[in-house]
Write a protein that holds these residues in place. Structure first.
Motif, PDB file in Angstrom:
ATOM      1  N   ASP A 225      -7.567  -4.705  -7.881  1.00 50.44           N
ATOM      2  CA  ASP A 225      -7.075  -3.473  -7.268  1.00 50.44           C
ATOM      3  C   ASP A 225      -6.456  -3.652  -6.034  1.00 50.44           C
ATOM      4  OD1 ASP A 225      -8.177  -1.889  -9.698  1.00 50.44           O
ATOM      5  OD2 ASP A 225      -9.872  -2.169  -8.886  1.00 50.44           O
ATOM      6  N   GLY A 226      -7.101  -4.474  -5.003  1.00 46.82           N
ATOM      7  CA  GLY A 226      -6.612  -4.801  -3.792  1.00 46.82           C
ATOM      8  C   GLY A 226      -6.774  -6.052  -3.184  1.00 46.82           C
ATOM      9  N   TYR A 227      -6.338  -6.304  -2.065  1.00 51.47           N
ATOM     10  CA  TYR A 227      -6.344  -7.528  -1.540  1.00 51.47           C
ATOM     11  C   TYR A 227      -6.764  -7.581   0.014  1.00 51.47           C
ATOM     12  CZ  TYR A 227      -3.777  -7.994  -5.845  1.00 51.47           C
ATOM     13  OH  TYR A 227      -3.421  -7.990  -7.174  1.00 51.47           O
ATOM     14  N   VAL A 228      -7.582  -8.500   0.553  1.00 56.52           N
ATOM     15  CA  VAL A 228      -7.688  -8.673   2.002  1.00 56.52           C
ATOM     16  C   VAL A 228      -7.079 -10.048   2.244  1.00 56.52           C
ATOM     17  CG1 VAL A 228      -8.906  -8.695   4.077  1.00 56.52           C
ATOM     18  CG2 VAL A 228      -9.543  -7.106   2.350  1.00 56.52           C
ATOM     19  N   PHE A 229      -5.811 -10.143   2.817  1.00 60.04           N
ATOM     20  CA  PHE A 229      -5.438 -11.406   3.041  1.00 60.04           C
ATOM     21  C   PHE A 229      -5.891 -11.961   4.476  1.00 60.04           C
ATOM     22  CE2 PHE A 229      -2.025  -9.394   0.498  1.00 60.04           C
ATOM     23  CZ  PHE A 229      -2.003 -10.329  -0.681  1.00 60.04           C
TER      24      PHE A 229
ATOM     25  N   ASN B  22       2.015  -5.407  -8.123  1.00 64.75           N
ATOM     26  CA  ASN B  22       2.626  -3.954  -8.000  1.00 64.75           C
ATOM     27  C   ASN B  22       1.579  -2.948  -8.040  1.00 64.75           C
ATOM     28  OD1 ASN B  22       5.724  -4.110  -9.965  1.00 64.75           O
ATOM     29  ND2 ASN B  22       4.973  -5.380  -8.129  1.00 64.75           N
ATOM     30  N   THR B  23       1.889  -1.975  -7.022  1.00 69.70           N
ATOM     31  CA  THR B  23       0.896  -0.588  -6.959  1.00 69.70           C
ATOM     32  C   THR B  23      -0.653  -0.906  -6.559  1.00 69.70           C
ATOM     33  OG1 THR B  23       0.676  -0.456  -9.466  1.00 69.70           O
ATOM     34  CG2 THR B  23       2.313   1.026  -8.095  1.00 69.70           C
ATOM     35  N   LYS B  24      -0.806  -2.092  -5.715  1.00 72.17           N
ATOM     36  CA  LYS B  24      -2.014  -2.445  -5.405  1.00 72.17           C
ATOM     37  C   LYS B  24      -1.959  -2.285  -3.832  1.00 72.17           C
ATOM     38  CE  LYS B  24      -2.982  -4.342  -9.401  1.00 72.17           C
ATOM     39  NZ  LYS B  24      -3.140  -5.840  -9.491  1.00 72.17           N
TER      40      LYS B  24
ATOM     41  N   ASP C 133     -12.279   0.290   4.589  1.00 72.24           N
ATOM     42  CA  ASP C 133     -12.092   1.978   4.287  1.00 72.24           C
ATOM     43  C   ASP C 133     -10.597   2.012   3.475  1.00 72.24           C
ATOM     44  OD1 ASP C 133     -14.637   2.143   5.014  1.00 72.24           O
ATOM     45  OD2 ASP C 133     -14.171   3.207   6.923  1.00 72.24           O
ATOM     46  N   ASP C 134      -9.478   1.777   4.254  1.00 73.59           N
ATOM     47  CA  ASP C 134      -8.479   2.136   3.917  1.00 73.59           C
ATOM     48  C   ASP C 134      -8.047   1.495   2.429  1.00 73.59           C
ATOM     49  OD1 ASP C 134      -8.323   3.635   6.190  1.00 73.59           O
ATOM     50  OD2 ASP C 134      -6.777   2.681   7.379  1.00 73.59           O
TER      51      ASP C 134
ATOM     52  N   ALA D 268      -6.746   5.131  -5.243  1.00 80.25           N
ATOM     53  CA  ALA D 268      -5.423   6.122  -5.569  1.00 80.25           C
ATOM     54  C   ALA D 268      -4.641   5.648  -6.135  1.00 80.25           C
ATOM     55  CB  ALA D 268      -5.195   6.544  -4.116  1.00 80.25           C
ATOM     56  N   LEU D 269      -3.987   4.109  -5.986  1.00 78.00           N
ATOM     57  CA  LEU D 269      -3.125   3.534  -6.667  1.00 78.00           C
ATOM     58  C   LEU D 269      -3.212   3.201  -8.186  1.00 78.00           C
ATOM     59  CD1 LEU D 269      -1.812   1.264  -3.656  1.00 78.00           C
ATOM     60  CD2 LEU D 269      -0.782   3.077  -5.040  1.00 78.00           C
ATOM     61  N   ARG D 270      -4.619   3.463  -8.513  1.00 78.94           N
ATOM     62  CA  ARG D 270      -4.830   3.317  -9.962  1.00 78.94           C
ATOM     63  C   ARG D 270      -4.094   4.451 -10.758  1.00 78.94           C
ATOM     64  NH1 ARG D 270     -11.292   2.383 -10.176  1.00 78.94           N
ATOM     65  NH2 ARG D 270     -11.506  -0.129 -10.054  1.00 78.94           N
TER      66      ARG D 270
END
Ligand SMILES: Cc1cc2nc3c(=O)[nH]c(=O)nc-3n(C[C@H](O)[C@H](O)[C@H](O)COP(=O)(O)O)c2cc1C
Length: 188
Positions: free
Chosen positions: A80-84, A109-111, A175-176, A183-185
Motif C-alpha cells: 500500500d505504500g513505500y519508504v524509499f 499507482n495511488t500508493k 504517520d503520514d 486513504a488511497l485504498r
C-alpha cells in the motif's frame, strides 16, 4: 492489499557491496517495529536484481514480457505504500532505483511514499529528484523526510549511529505514509 492494516515496503535502493544503506534500512524497520497500524517488509533491490530495462513496450501499457518484470510487478503490487531508503549519487538517486521505478507502472499507482535519505548533505538532492518521478507514477509522496548526514550520523563516515532527533522525524514520516496509504485504498 485492500483489507487490514496497510502493508509498507522499506525499499533498500543501494545495491553496492559494502553499502551503508543496509544499516539504514534495518534502522527504519527497527523504528517501525513497535507500530500496530501497519506492517513492514524489507524489499532489497540487490535481491530483486533487475537487469536494465528490457521491455519492448512502455510499462504503462501493462504488457510485461519478461518473467522478472512480472515478478517485480507482483512485489510492487502487494504494498500500500513505500519508504524509499536512498543514498545520493552525484546529486541524484541511484540508477538501481530508477530502473526499479521505471520497470512497472500501474502497480505503483495511488500508493503513498516517504523517504529516508543519506549523504554528505543528507541526500536531499536525491529526494528532490525522486519527488518529480513520484507524480508521474501517481505515488503520493509525503513532505517530512529523514535526511541522514554522512558526517554526523555515521561515525567516521562508516558506522551508522543516527542522532536522536531522527527518530521523531521517522515517526512523522511513518504517520503520514500510513495515513495516506490507508486513504488511497479508496481510489483503487
Ligand atoms: C557513485 C557515487 C556517487 C556519490 N555521489 C555523492 C553525492 O553526490 N553526494 C553525496 O552526498 N554523497 C555522494 N556519494 C557518497 C555516498 O553518500 C556514500 O558513499 C554512501 O555510503 C552511499 O550509499 P551506499 O553505501 O548505501 O551505497 C557518492 C557515492 C557513490 C558510490
Amino acid at each position: 492489499m485492500t483489507a487490514g492494516v496497510p502493508v509498507i515496503a522499506v525499499v533498500l535502493a543501494s545495491t553496492r557491496p559494502g553499502r551503508k544503506g543496509e544499516g539504514v534500512a534495518r534502522w527504519v524497520l527497527d523504528q517501525a517495529s513497535t507500530r500496530t497500524d501497519a506492517t513492514f517488509e524489507l524489499v532489497d533491490l540487490a535481491d530483486v536484481a533487475l537487469p536494465a530495462l528490457d521491455e519492448p513496450v512502455p510499462p504503462a501499457t501493462g504488457r510485461y514480457s519478461q518473467a522478472h518484470t512480472r515478478a517485480w510487478a507482483d512485489t510492487v503490487d502487494r504494498f500500500d505504500g513505500y519508504v524509499f531508503v536512498t543514498p545520493e549519487y552525484n546529486h541524484g538517486y541511484p540508477g538501481s532505483l530508477k530502473n526499479a521505478l521505471d520497470r512497472v507502472y500501474a502497480e505503483w499507482n495511488t500508493k503513498a511514499a516517504g523517504f529516508v535519505s543519506y549523504g554528505v548533505d543528507g541526500g536531499t538532492r536525491a529526494v528532490e529528484q525522486l519527488r518529480q518521478v513520484m507524480a508521474t507514477l501517481k505515488i503520493a509522496d509525503v513532505g517530512p523526510q529523514v535526511a541522514l548526514s554522512m558526517r554526523d550520523d555515521f561515525v567516521g563516515f562508516a558506522e551508522f549511529a543516527p542522532r536522536e532527533h531522527h527518530s521523531a522525524v521517522m515517526t512523522t514520516v511513518l504517520d503520514d505514509v500510513i495515513g495516506w496509504a490507508r486513504a488511497l485504498r479508496t481510489l483503487r
